[in-house]
Scaffold this motif. Structure first.
Motif, PDB file in Angstrom:
ATOM      1  N   PHE A 166     -19.066 -41.222  12.134  1.00  9.80           N
ATOM      2  CA  PHE A 166     -17.971 -40.242  12.874  1.00  9.80           C
ATOM      3  C   PHE A 166     -17.962 -38.936  12.526  1.00  9.80           C
ATOM      4  CE2 PHE A 166     -13.306 -39.313  13.170  1.00  9.80           C
ATOM      5  CZ  PHE A 166     -13.163 -39.038  14.664  1.00  9.80           C
ATOM      6  N   LEU A 167     -18.158 -38.089  13.555  1.00 13.69           N
ATOM      7  CA  LEU A 167     -18.116 -36.723  13.194  1.00 13.69           C
ATOM      8  C   LEU A 167     -17.375 -36.013  13.985  1.00 13.69           C
ATOM      9  CD1 LEU A 167     -22.180 -36.682  13.432  1.00 13.69           C
ATOM     10  CD2 LEU A 167     -20.723 -36.611  11.463  1.00 13.69           C
ATOM     11  N   LEU A 168     -16.844 -34.693  13.604  1.00 10.28           N
ATOM     12  CA  LEU A 168     -16.120 -33.801  14.303  1.00 10.28           C
ATOM     13  C   LEU A 168     -16.662 -32.606  14.676  1.00 10.28           C
ATOM     14  CD1 LEU A 168     -12.973 -34.721  12.219  1.00 10.28           C
ATOM     15  CD2 LEU A 168     -13.056 -35.278  14.487  1.00 10.28           C
ATOM     16  N   VAL A 169     -16.616 -31.955  15.623  1.00 10.46           N
ATOM     17  CA  VAL A 169     -16.855 -30.766  15.749  1.00 10.46           C
ATOM     18  C   VAL A 169     -15.567 -29.688  15.455  1.00 10.46           C
ATOM     19  CG1 VAL A 169     -17.680 -28.781  17.527  1.00 10.46           C
ATOM     20  CG2 VAL A 169     -18.777 -31.138  17.515  1.00 10.46           C
ATOM     21  N   PRO A 170     -15.388 -28.538  14.953  1.00  4.78           N
ATOM     22  CA  PRO A 170     -14.347 -28.029  14.220  1.00  4.78           C
ATOM     23  C   PRO A 170     -13.703 -27.427  15.823  1.00  4.78           C
ATOM     24  CG  PRO A 170     -15.963 -27.391  12.924  1.00  4.78           C
ATOM     25  CD  PRO A 170     -16.783 -28.207  13.947  1.00  4.78           C
TER      26      PRO A 170
END
Length: 95
Positions: free
Chosen positions: A60-64
């Motif tokens: 699970f990754l987030l783009v700021p």
């Protein structure tokens, strides 16, 4: 890609959508660049999805998001509990 506000009225819906993806994907990326506001409900949502992703073996990754969005992660110290990636890695298709 999320947009607008992630708050009490929308966080549960976002969480349900993200959790549904955990059963079908090896990687889930939540792009926050178009989000203008987040509250603690949004933070809880993302931390809950992150925990569920670890249990499912899904990345699970987030783009700021914009500075006003990232501020919540900074103030709460939760930026270390979530995995942020540079937008260029998404835009070029390299993760």
């Amino acid at each position: 890609v999320a947009s607008g506000e992630i708050d009490l009225s929308s966080a549960d819906r976002l969480q349900a959508q993200l959790r549904a993806l955990l059963s079908t994907a090896r990687r889930v990326v939540l792009d926050l660049r178009l989000v203008v506001f987040v509250d603690l409900t949004a933070l809880r949502c993302m931390l809950t999805v992150e925990k569920a992703s670890r249990h499912s073996g899904v990345e699970f990754l987030l783009v700021p998001g914009p500075q006003q969005v990232q501020r919540l992660f900074e103030v709460t110290g939760s930026e270390d509990a979530l995995r942020f990636i540079e937008p260029s890695r998404i835009d070029r298709g390299r993760m």
